[in-house]
Design a protein around this motif. Structure first.
Motif, PDB file in Angstrom:
ATOM      1  N   PHE A  66      41.126  46.024  47.029  1.00 41.12           N
ATOM      2  CA  PHE A  66      40.354  44.900  47.548  1.00 41.12           C
ATOM      3  C   PHE A  66      41.056  43.580  47.265  1.00 41.12           C
ATOM      4  CE2 PHE A  66      38.726  45.249  43.187  1.00 41.12           C
ATOM      5  CZ  PHE A  66      38.722  43.917  42.767  1.00 41.12           C
ATOM      6  N   ILE A  67      40.737  42.593  48.117  1.00 40.77           N
ATOM      7  CA  ILE A  67      41.131  41.200  47.910  1.00 40.77           C
ATOM      8  C   ILE A  67      39.854  40.387  47.905  1.00 40.77           C
ATOM      9  CG2 ILE A  67      42.415  39.215  48.794  1.00 40.77           C
ATOM     10  CD1 ILE A  67      44.194  41.229  50.309  1.00 40.77           C
ATOM     11  N   LYS A  86      43.363  49.649  54.796  1.00 40.96           N
ATOM     12  CA  LYS A  86      42.074  49.990  54.203  1.00 40.96           C
ATOM     13  C   LYS A  86      41.817  49.196  52.916  1.00 40.96           C
ATOM     14  CE  LYS A  86      41.937  54.608  56.227  1.00 40.96           C
ATOM     15  NZ  LYS A  86      41.801  56.057  55.969  1.00 40.96           N
ATOM     16  N   ILE A  87      42.247  47.928  52.939  1.00 44.12           N
ATOM     17  CA  ILE A  87      41.984  47.024  51.823  1.00 44.12           C
ATOM     18  C   ILE A  87      40.703  46.249  52.126  1.00 44.12           C
ATOM     19  CG2 ILE A  87      42.824  45.039  50.518  1.00 44.12           C
ATOM     20  CD1 ILE A  87      45.677  45.943  51.225  1.00 44.12           C
ATOM     21  N   GLN A  88      39.734  46.345  51.261  1.00 40.04           N
ATOM     22  CA  GLN A  88      38.466  45.658  51.458  1.00 40.04           C
ATOM     23  C   GLN A  88      38.635  44.154  51.211  1.00 40.04           C
ATOM     24  OE1 GLN A  88      35.435  47.041  52.327  1.00 40.04           O
ATOM     25  NE2 GLN A  88      36.413  49.035  52.596  1.00 40.04           N
ATOM     26  N   ILE A  89      38.022  43.362  52.057  1.00 40.46           N
ATOM     27  CA  ILE A  89      38.068  41.905  51.909  1.00 40.46           C
ATOM     28  C   ILE A  89      36.694  41.405  51.473  1.00 40.46           C
ATOM     29  CG2 ILE A  89      38.532  39.704  53.022  1.00 40.46           C
ATOM     30  CD1 ILE A  89      40.990  41.504  52.783  1.00 40.46           C
ATOM     31  N   ILE A  90      36.689  40.626  50.415  1.00 37.37           N
ATOM     32  CA  ILE A  90      35.436  40.089  49.879  1.00 37.37           C
ATOM     33  C   ILE A  90      35.503  38.566  49.909  1.00 37.37           C
ATOM     34  CG2 ILE A  90      33.873  40.040  47.898  1.00 37.37           C
ATOM     35  CD1 ILE A  90      35.384  42.519  46.828  1.00 37.37           C
ATOM     36  N   SER A  91      34.497  37.946  50.500  1.00 36.72           N
ATOM     37  CA  SER A  91      34.394  36.493  50.449  1.00 36.72           C
ATOM     38  C   SER A  91      33.142  36.113  49.671  1.00 36.72           C
ATOM     39  CB  SER A  91      34.348  35.881  51.858  1.00 36.72           C
ATOM     40  OG  SER A  91      33.144  36.230  52.501  1.00 36.72           O
ATOM     41  N   LYS A 297      28.439  29.901  40.660  1.00 42.07           N
ATOM     42  CA  LYS A 297      27.819  30.796  41.645  1.00 42.07           C
ATOM     43  C   LYS A 297      28.848  31.701  42.311  1.00 42.07           C
ATOM     44  CE  LYS A 297      24.116  27.609  43.070  1.00 42.07           C
ATOM     45  NZ  LYS A 297      23.657  26.767  44.205  1.00 42.07           N
ATOM     46  N   LEU A 298      30.015  31.146  42.629  1.00 45.08           N
ATOM     47  CA  LEU A 298      31.065  31.924  43.276  1.00 45.08           C
ATOM     48  C   LEU A 298      31.461  33.125  42.432  1.00 45.08           C
ATOM     49  CD1 LEU A 298      33.280  28.966  44.555  1.00 45.08           C
ATOM     50  CD2 LEU A 298      32.036  30.560  46.011  1.00 45.08           C
ATOM     51  N   SER A 299      31.548  32.940  41.124  1.00 43.15           N
ATOM     52  CA  SER A 299      31.889  34.042  40.226  1.00 43.15           C
ATOM     53  C   SER A 299      30.815  35.118  40.242  1.00 43.15           C
ATOM     54  CB  SER A 299      32.087  33.522  38.797  1.00 43.15           C
ATOM     55  OG  SER A 299      33.290  32.800  38.687  1.00 43.15           O
ATOM     56  N   HIS A 300      29.573  34.710  40.152  1.00 47.16           N
ATOM     57  CA  HIS A 300      28.472  35.678  40.125  1.00 47.16           C
ATOM     58  C   HIS A 300      28.439  36.512  41.407  1.00 47.16           C
ATOM     59  CE1 HIS A 300      26.087  33.180  36.926  1.00 47.16           C
ATOM     60  NE2 HIS A 300      27.138  33.808  36.432  1.00 47.16           N
ATOM     61  N   ILE A 301      28.683  35.859  42.536  1.00 47.81           N
ATOM     62  CA  ILE A 301      28.666  36.581  43.807  1.00 47.81           C
ATOM     63  C   ILE A 301      29.824  37.574  43.898  1.00 47.81           C
ATOM     64  CG2 ILE A 301      29.037  36.282  46.303  1.00 47.81           C
ATOM     65  CD1 ILE A 301      27.343  33.674  45.994  1.00 47.81           C
ATOM     66  N   LEU A 302      31.010  37.159  43.464  1.00 44.81           N
ATOM     67  CA  LEU A 302      32.162  38.069  43.502  1.00 44.81           C
ATOM     68  C   LEU A 302      31.966  39.257  42.567  1.00 44.81           C
ATOM     69  CD1 LEU A 302      35.425  35.939  43.774  1.00 44.81           C
ATOM     70  CD2 LEU A 302      34.219  37.222  45.534  1.00 44.81           C
ATOM     71  N   ILE A 303      31.416  39.018  41.402  1.00 43.26           N
ATOM     72  CA  ILE A 303      31.162  40.120  40.467  1.00 43.26           C
ATOM     73  C   ILE A 303      30.264  41.169  41.122  1.00 43.26           C
ATOM     74  CG2 ILE A 303      30.009  40.740  38.302  1.00 43.26           C
ATOM     75  CD1 ILE A 303      30.875  37.887  37.308  1.00 43.26           C
ATOM     76  N   LYS A 304      29.201  40.707  41.730  1.00 45.41           N
ATOM     77  CA  LYS A 304      28.251  41.616  42.378  1.00 45.41           C
ATOM     78  C   LYS A 304      28.911  42.391  43.513  1.00 45.41           C
ATOM     79  CE  LYS A 304      23.671  41.624  44.565  1.00 45.41           C
ATOM     80  NZ  LYS A 304      22.520  40.764  44.979  1.00 45.41           N
ATOM     81  N   LYS A 305      29.701  41.704  44.328  1.00 45.97           N
ATOM     82  CA  LYS A 305      30.331  42.364  45.469  1.00 45.97           C
ATOM     83  C   LYS A 305      31.437  43.322  45.038  1.00 45.97           C
ATOM     84  CE  LYS A 305      29.267  38.952  49.044  1.00 45.97           C
ATOM     85  NZ  LYS A 305      29.813  38.093  50.119  1.00 45.97           N
ATOM     86  N   ILE A 306      32.201  42.941  44.010  1.00 43.07           N
ATOM     87  CA  ILE A 306      33.254  43.828  43.512  1.00 43.07           C
ATOM     88  C   ILE A 306      32.637  45.111  42.953  1.00 43.07           C
ATOM     89  CG2 ILE A 306      34.998  44.110  41.704  1.00 43.07           C
ATOM     90  CD1 ILE A 306      35.682  41.123  42.128  1.00 43.07           C
ATOM     91  N   LYS A 307      31.546  44.983  42.219  1.00 48.03           N
ATOM     92  CA  LYS A 307      30.856  46.162  41.689  1.00 48.03           C
ATOM     93  C   LYS A 307      30.416  47.094  42.807  1.00 48.03           C
ATOM     94  CE  LYS A 307      27.616  45.707  38.665  1.00 48.03           C
ATOM     95  NZ  LYS A 307      26.410  45.147  37.953  1.00 48.03           N
ATOM     96  N   THR A 308      29.876  46.524  43.876  1.00 52.77           N
ATOM     97  CA  THR A 308      29.389  47.323  45.001  1.00 52.77           C
ATOM     98  C   THR A 308      30.535  48.065  45.685  1.00 52.77           C
ATOM     99  OG1 THR A 308      27.577  45.769  45.400  1.00 52.77           O
ATOM    100  CG2 THR A 308      28.166  47.234  47.200  1.00 52.77           C
ATOM    101  N   ILE A 309      31.631  47.369  45.925  1.00 51.81           N
ATOM    102  CA  ILE A 309      32.767  47.987  46.615  1.00 51.81           C
ATOM    103  C   ILE A 309      33.427  49.065  45.760  1.00 51.81           C
ATOM    104  CG2 ILE A 309      35.172  47.538  47.290  1.00 51.81           C
ATOM    105  CD1 ILE A 309      34.266  45.150  48.791  1.00 51.81           C
ATOM    106  N   VAL A 310      33.632  48.772  44.486  1.00 53.05           N
ATOM    107  CA  VAL A 310      34.279  49.741  43.600  1.00 53.05           C
ATOM    108  C   VAL A 310      33.443  51.003  43.458  1.00 53.05           C
ATOM    109  CG1 VAL A 310      35.026  50.153  41.218  1.00 53.05           C
ATOM    110  CG2 VAL A 310      35.600  48.003  42.353  1.00 53.05           C
ATOM    111  N   ALA A 311      32.125  50.841  43.480  1.00 50.65           N
ATOM    112  CA  ALA A 311      31.231  52.010  43.364  1.00 50.65           C
ATOM    113  C   ALA A 311      31.406  52.961  44.548  1.00 50.65           C
ATOM    114  CB  ALA A 311      29.789  51.541  43.269  1.00 50.65           C
ATOM    115  N   LYS A 312      31.863  52.433  45.679  1.00 48.60           N
ATOM    116  CA  LYS A 312      32.026  53.245  46.888  1.00 48.60           C
ATOM    117  C   LYS A 312      33.402  53.883  46.998  1.00 48.60           C
ATOM    118  CE  LYS A 312      28.712  50.482  49.571  1.00 48.60           C
ATOM    119  NZ  LYS A 312      28.554  49.601  50.744  1.00 48.60           N
ATOM    120  N   ILE A 313      34.343  53.413  46.146  1.00 50.26           N
ATOM    121  CA  ILE A 313      35.714  53.934  46.225  1.00 50.26           C
ATOM    122  C   ILE A 313      35.809  55.312  45.553  1.00 50.26           C
ATOM    123  CG2 ILE A 313      38.112  53.544  45.498  1.00 50.26           C
ATOM    124  CD1 ILE A 313      37.562  50.548  45.669  1.00 50.26           C
TER     125      ILE A 313
END
Length: 313
Positions: A66-67, A86-91, A297-313
């Motif tokens: 992911f990026i 197949k690199i996930q993009i997170i904003s 806020k940006l950090s909190h959102i990225l943490i949440k999204k990274i957790k979600t994506i990694v859980a699916k890998i």
């Protein structure tokens, strides 16, 4: 899983990811080539806008899953090539949408009420009420182009100003609500007293606001740009200001944005000095999305999204 952070972010991002079991390395000094040489051993990359993640860079991303972009814009990432790999993009545009919205309102209120010029006059011992009479947002038609994170946040903030809010987004439909009216671009051209741009930068949006756009506007208007500098043709701004078709501008972004922005702008656009001198144009250095609150806020959102994506890998 190893993550490389190459731009400065709120400390909580690294702390929380480390608690979750990630190994986080930071490198704020290495250049493009140096980061490209080391990226092969990392599973995740967290960036802002310091480097371009182009096809050449992606060719070295052998293990990247992911990026994560600490912010909204993704123009410095080759999204097509990332998808092929197949690199996930997170904003994390949700994190600074309120900051951008409030900055836009702050700029237009400053312009409308001549706060910038009145402040300078008072500091120079000049008491001049007559030339600083303001105008109100109330009763105006406010056109918002782009109804993503920042566009929708701005519309919500404006809902208490008793103005008509028109919104155009070519990728969305059926989003009208109690305080906005969804419309086509022609209605923006016909009705808008103020235009605020909230669209991403890509090749199709290069100089989105240009001479044709200016000519299509039915009446004099104000323009706000807090999206990306290259969305607006500054030559068009200059023409509009001279002809008085543009009554004023609030620009948080410029085509060139680094410590040498002045030299770059004045060498290419000879009229920039004149624009800098005008009282009906307000510039800020791409700070609309930067507040103490949004930084966290940006950090909190990225943490949440990274957790979600990694859980699916």
């Amino acid at each position: 899983m190893k993550i490389l952070i190459i731009d400065k972010v709120h400390f909580s991002l690294k702390n929380e990811l480390t608690k979750l079991g990630f190994t986080c390395d930071e490198d704020f000094d290495s250049n493009y080539s140096q980061i490209k040489d080391m990226i092969g051993k990392y599973d995740g990359l967290i960036i802002r806008s310091r480097i371009n993640v182009d096809i050449n860079f992606l060719n070295s991303c052998k293990n990247l899953k992911f990026i994560a972009r600490y912010g909204a814009g993704l123009e410095n990432i080759d999204l097509i090539e990332a998808k092929k790999r197949k690199i996930q993009i997170i904003s994390s545009g949700e994190g600074n949408k309120q900051a951008v919205a409030e900055h836009c309102i702050g700029m237009i209120l400053t312009l409308f009420n001549k706060i910038n010029t009145a402040n300078i006059q008072i500091k120079n011992k000049i008491w001049d009420r007559k030339s600083n009479i303001g105008i109100e947002i109330s009763g105006k038609t406010f056109g918002i182009l782009g109804y993503g994170n920042t566009g929708s946040a701005l519309a919500k903030c404006l809902s208490g100003f008793d103005c008509k809010i028109l919104v155009y987004d070519k990728f969305k439909s059926n989003f009208s609500n109690e305080y906005i009216i969804e419309c086509n671009l022609d209605e923006i051209y016909k009705q808008a007293d103020i235009i605020s741009l909230h669209i991403p930068y890509n090749s199709s949006n290069h100089y989105y606001f240009n001479d044709i756009f200016l000519d299509n506007m039915n009446k004099p208007f104000y323009i706000i740009n807090s999206s990306r500098g290259k969305v607006v043709n500054m030559n068009t701004i200059n023409k509009g200001i001279i002809s008085k078709k543009i009554l004023g501008a609030c620009l948080d972004v410029l085509e060139f944005e680094d410590n040498s922005f002045y030299e770059k702008n004045t060498s290419k656009f000879k009229y920039m000095d004149k624009l800098f001198e005008r009282n009906n144009i307000i510039f800020t250095p791409h700070i609309a999305g930067i507040t103490y609150e949004s930084y966290k806020k940006l950090s909190h959102i990225l943490i949440k999204k990274i957790k979600t994506i990694v859980a699916k890998i």
